[in-house]
Design a protein around this motif. Sequence first.
Motif, PDB file in Angstrom:
ATOM      1  N   SER A 215       0.843  -1.317  -0.063  1.00 19.77           N
ATOM      2  CA  SER A 215       0.111   0.083  -0.092  1.00 19.77           C
ATOM      3  C   SER A 215       0.859   1.280   0.043  1.00 19.77           C
ATOM      4  CB  SER A 215      -0.963  -0.056   1.451  1.00 19.77           C
ATOM      5  OG  SER A 215      -1.778   1.122   1.365  1.00 19.77           O
ATOM      6  N   ILE A 216       0.733   1.955  -1.091  1.00 20.91           N
ATOM      7  CA  ILE A 216       1.678   3.269  -1.172  1.00 20.91           C
ATOM      8  C   ILE A 216       1.228   4.259  -0.295  1.00 20.91           C
ATOM      9  CG2 ILE A 216       2.478   4.990  -2.612  1.00 20.91           C
ATOM     10  CD1 ILE A 216       2.287   2.832  -4.978  1.00 20.91           C
ATOM     11  N   LEU A 217       0.083   4.505  -0.250  1.00 25.12           N
ATOM     12  CA  LEU A 217      -0.391   5.514   0.413  1.00 25.12           C
ATOM     13  C   LEU A 217      -0.380   5.395   2.173  1.00 25.12           C
ATOM     14  CD1 LEU A 217      -2.004   8.256   0.760  1.00 25.12           C
ATOM     15  CD2 LEU A 217      -4.095   7.266   0.928  1.00 25.12           C
ATOM     16  N   GLY A 218      -0.661   3.966   2.697  1.00 26.60           N
ATOM     17  CA  GLY A 218      -0.309   3.569   3.807  1.00 26.60           C
ATOM     18  C   GLY A 218       1.150   3.416   4.122  1.00 26.60           C
ATOM     19  N   SER A 219       2.052   3.296   3.510  1.00 29.34           N
ATOM     20  CA  SER A 219       3.545   3.488   3.931  1.00 29.34           C
ATOM     21  C   SER A 219       3.882   4.926   4.122  1.00 29.34           C
ATOM     22  CB  SER A 219       4.247   2.908   2.709  1.00 29.34           C
ATOM     23  OG  SER A 219       4.062   1.568   2.631  1.00 29.34           O
ATOM     24  N   ILE A 220       3.356   5.956   3.219  1.00 28.50           N
ATOM     25  CA  ILE A 220       3.492   7.255   3.504  1.00 28.50           C
ATOM     26  C   ILE A 220       2.989   7.664   4.710  1.00 28.50           C
ATOM     27  CG2 ILE A 220       3.155   9.623   2.373  1.00 28.50           C
ATOM     28  CD1 ILE A 220       2.969   8.395  -0.402  1.00 28.50           C
ATOM     29  N   LEU A 221       1.602   7.511   5.157  1.00 27.10           N
ATOM     30  CA  LEU A 221       0.682   7.908   6.107  1.00 27.10           C
ATOM     31  C   LEU A 221       1.582   7.337   7.392  1.00 27.10           C
ATOM     32  CD1 LEU A 221      -2.875   8.159   5.043  1.00 27.10           C
ATOM     33  CD2 LEU A 221      -1.180  10.007   5.060  1.00 27.10           C
ATOM     34  N   THR A 222       1.706   6.039   7.433  1.00 26.85           N
ATOM     35  CA  THR A 222       2.263   5.305   8.511  1.00 26.85           C
ATOM     36  C   THR A 222       3.706   5.550   8.970  1.00 26.85           C
ATOM     37  OG1 THR A 222       1.071   3.395   7.773  1.00 26.85           O
ATOM     38  CG2 THR A 222       2.757   2.859   9.413  1.00 26.85           C
ATOM     39  N   GLY A 223       4.370   5.913   7.884  1.00 24.90           N
ATOM     40  CA  GLY A 223       5.913   6.577   8.206  1.00 24.90           C
ATOM     41  C   GLY A 223       5.808   7.620   8.991  1.00 24.90           C
ATOM     42  N   LEU A 224       4.962   8.909   8.573  1.00 25.16           N
ATOM     43  CA  LEU A 224       5.112  10.038   9.013  1.00 25.16           C
ATOM     44  C   LEU A 224       4.416   9.877  10.231  1.00 25.16           C
ATOM     45  CD1 LEU A 224       3.500  12.108   5.955  1.00 25.16           C
ATOM     46  CD2 LEU A 224       5.989  12.313   6.875  1.00 25.16           C
ATOM     47  N   VAL A 225       3.347   9.182  10.592  1.00 26.25           N
ATOM     48  CA  VAL A 225       2.695   9.194  11.730  1.00 26.25           C
ATOM     49  C   VAL A 225       3.530   8.550  12.893  1.00 26.25           C
ATOM     50  CG1 VAL A 225       0.890   7.965  13.194  1.00 26.25           C
ATOM     51  CG2 VAL A 225       0.423   9.205  11.145  1.00 26.25           C
ATOM     52  N   LEU A 226       4.418   7.372  12.361  1.00 29.35           N
ATOM     53  CA  LEU A 226       5.138   6.501  13.335  1.00 29.35           C
ATOM     54  C   LEU A 226       6.532   7.530  13.867  1.00 29.35           C
ATOM     55  CD1 LEU A 226       5.097   3.046  11.932  1.00 29.35           C
ATOM     56  CD2 LEU A 226       3.991   4.087  14.183  1.00 29.35           C
ATOM     57  N   GLY A 227       6.833   8.373  12.857  1.00 29.06           N
ATOM     58  CA  GLY A 227       8.088   9.346  13.356  1.00 29.06           C
ATOM     59  C   GLY A 227       7.420  10.234  14.368  1.00 29.06           C
ATOM     60  N   LEU A 228       6.183  10.756  14.269  1.00 30.84           N
ATOM     61  CA  LEU A 228       5.551  11.769  15.119  1.00 30.84           C
ATOM     62  C   LEU A 228       5.556  10.907  16.440  1.00 30.84           C
ATOM     63  CD1 LEU A 228       2.782  13.411  12.933  1.00 30.84           C
ATOM     64  CD2 LEU A 228       5.003  14.354  13.979  1.00 30.84           C
ATOM     65  N   LEU A 229       4.970   9.708  16.558  1.00 28.99           N
ATOM     66  CA  LEU A 229       4.918   9.025  17.803  1.00 28.99           C
ATOM     67  C   LEU A 229       6.031   8.794  18.457  1.00 28.99           C
ATOM     68  CD1 LEU A 229       2.011   6.252  16.769  1.00 28.99           C
ATOM     69  CD2 LEU A 229       2.003   8.497  18.266  1.00 28.99           C
ATOM     70  N   GLU A 230       7.312   8.436  17.529  1.00 33.30           N
ATOM     71  CA  GLU A 230       8.525   8.174  18.166  1.00 33.30           C
ATOM     72  C   GLU A 230       8.900   9.475  18.912  1.00 33.30           C
ATOM     73  OE1 GLU A 230      11.426   5.118  15.640  1.00 33.30           O
ATOM     74  OE2 GLU A 230      11.346   7.261  15.432  1.00 33.30           O
ATOM     75  N   GLY A 231       8.840  10.786  18.318  1.00 38.01           N
ATOM     76  CA  GLY A 231       8.953  11.916  18.833  1.00 38.01           C
ATOM     77  C   GLY A 231       8.250  12.005  20.337  1.00 38.01           C
ATOM     78  N   ILE A 232       7.070  11.665  20.143  1.00 39.04           N
ATOM     79  CA  ILE A 232       6.481  12.033  21.444  1.00 39.04           C
ATOM     80  C   ILE A 232       6.844  11.163  22.627  1.00 39.04           C
ATOM     81  CG2 ILE A 232       4.136  11.563  22.496  1.00 39.04           C
ATOM     82  CD1 ILE A 232       2.713  12.510  20.101  1.00 39.04           C
ATOM     83  N   ALA A 233       7.154   9.831  22.085  1.00 44.24           N
ATOM     84  CA  ALA A 233       7.695   8.773  23.401  1.00 44.24           C
ATOM     85  C   ALA A 233       8.955   9.307  23.843  1.00 44.24           C
ATOM     86  CB  ALA A 233       7.983   7.570  22.401  1.00 44.24           C
ATOM     87  N   LYS A 234      10.071  10.002  23.071  1.00 41.93           N
ATOM     88  CA  LYS A 234      11.010  10.487  23.497  1.00 41.93           C
ATOM     89  C   LYS A 234      10.974  11.488  24.597  1.00 41.93           C
ATOM     90  CE  LYS A 234      13.776   9.627  19.313  1.00 41.93           C
ATOM     91  NZ  LYS A 234      14.553  10.414  18.237  1.00 41.93           N
ATOM     92  N   VAL A 235       9.784  11.987  24.785  1.00 41.94           N
ATOM     93  CA  VAL A 235       9.433  13.071  26.007  1.00 41.94           C
ATOM     94  C   VAL A 235       9.027  12.441  27.058  1.00 41.94           C
ATOM     95  CG1 VAL A 235       8.335  15.208  26.740  1.00 41.94           C
ATOM     96  CG2 VAL A 235       9.332  15.054  24.287  1.00 41.94           C
ATOM     97  N   ILE A 236       7.954  11.460  26.751  1.00 45.46           N
ATOM     98  CA  ILE A 236       7.016  10.836  27.919  1.00 45.46           C
ATOM     99  C   ILE A 236       7.670   9.648  28.344  1.00 45.46           C
ATOM    100  CG2 ILE A 236       4.913   9.748  28.132  1.00 45.46           C
ATOM    101  CD1 ILE A 236       3.456  11.492  25.986  1.00 45.46           C
ATOM    102  N   TYR A 237       8.299   8.958  27.505  1.00 50.55           N
ATOM    103  CA  TYR A 237       9.034   7.629  28.139  1.00 50.55           C
ATOM    104  C   TYR A 237      10.046   7.258  27.155  1.00 50.55           C
ATOM    105  CZ  TYR A 237       9.423   3.025  30.171  1.00 50.55           C
ATOM    106  OH  TYR A 237       9.776   1.877  31.078  1.00 50.55           O
TER     107      TYR A 237
END
Length: 295
Positions: free
Chosen positions: A245-267
């Motif tokens: 899924s091309i669109l799935g890969s794009i959206l998932t990559g961006l969202v997971l990068g954001l979640l990683e960023g949040i995790a670096k602050v919270i835990y």
Amino acid sequence: MYEVFGYPVQALAGQLLLGLVNGSFYALLSLGLAIIFGMLGIVNFAHGVMFMIGAHVAYMASSLLGLNYWAALLLAPVIVGALAIVVEQTLLRRLYKIDPLYNMLLTFGLAMVAEGLFRQFFGVSGHSVSVPSQLQGATNLGFMVMPIYRVWVILASITVCLVTWYAVEKTRFGSVLRAGTENPVLTQAFGINVPRIVMWTYGGGAALAALAGVFASPIMQVTPLMGSNLLIIVFAVVVIGGMGSILGSILTGLVLGLLEGIAKVIYPEAASIVVFLIMVVVLLVSPTGIFGKER
């Protein structure tokens, strides 16, 4: 200072932006991987090597040839795409009619060979590429000082991803591409050269990885192992979004990068594994991924 769930807004916003930079790399790399798998059915373990070679082309262009960053940005996708076409024509093409496992093993072996060669010639200490003069400096966003080059990486990566998605999903070229891979016999009957479509698809997916490598070269240390270190995360992104899924890969990559960023602050201790935790949950709920379909 404002807080959200007990954490400073400035810290969260800053990590979100930095996470978006990583997410841009995830999106661009997983896009090429998704195209190769979705169109050709190849689990390409050499994709990380294509990213690494692209970064080394940027390094060699600046340090050995005296070329600037913009020249490397054009040169790396062409060189790596051409190299991938040679691999497809001479090696992968011989394995299309047998179990896909052999394609996976072949690309894994090619990745090991390429990493060994680059370690022999470039060592393992790492090299750096200078940020181009046009993108040097930083801008004050109020809650953080953001380097202009990182803003460029985010905007350029998202633009490339969206243009590629549009070309594959919304144009006549994309229709021919999908038809040639889904029903090659019928497509060939209409006079379309299917083997050539396969060749350009594999080369194009590799060129996207090389482009990501050039984007990464002024941010990351350019080493022979930089691709393999990132590839396992990119595979997780593709699995979560849905294999192919091309669109799935794009959206998932961006969202997971954001979640990683949040995790670096919270835990912070969980930041390196949050992608894989999400992958486990997604596979339990939807084995084909969020946007995936049964093949």
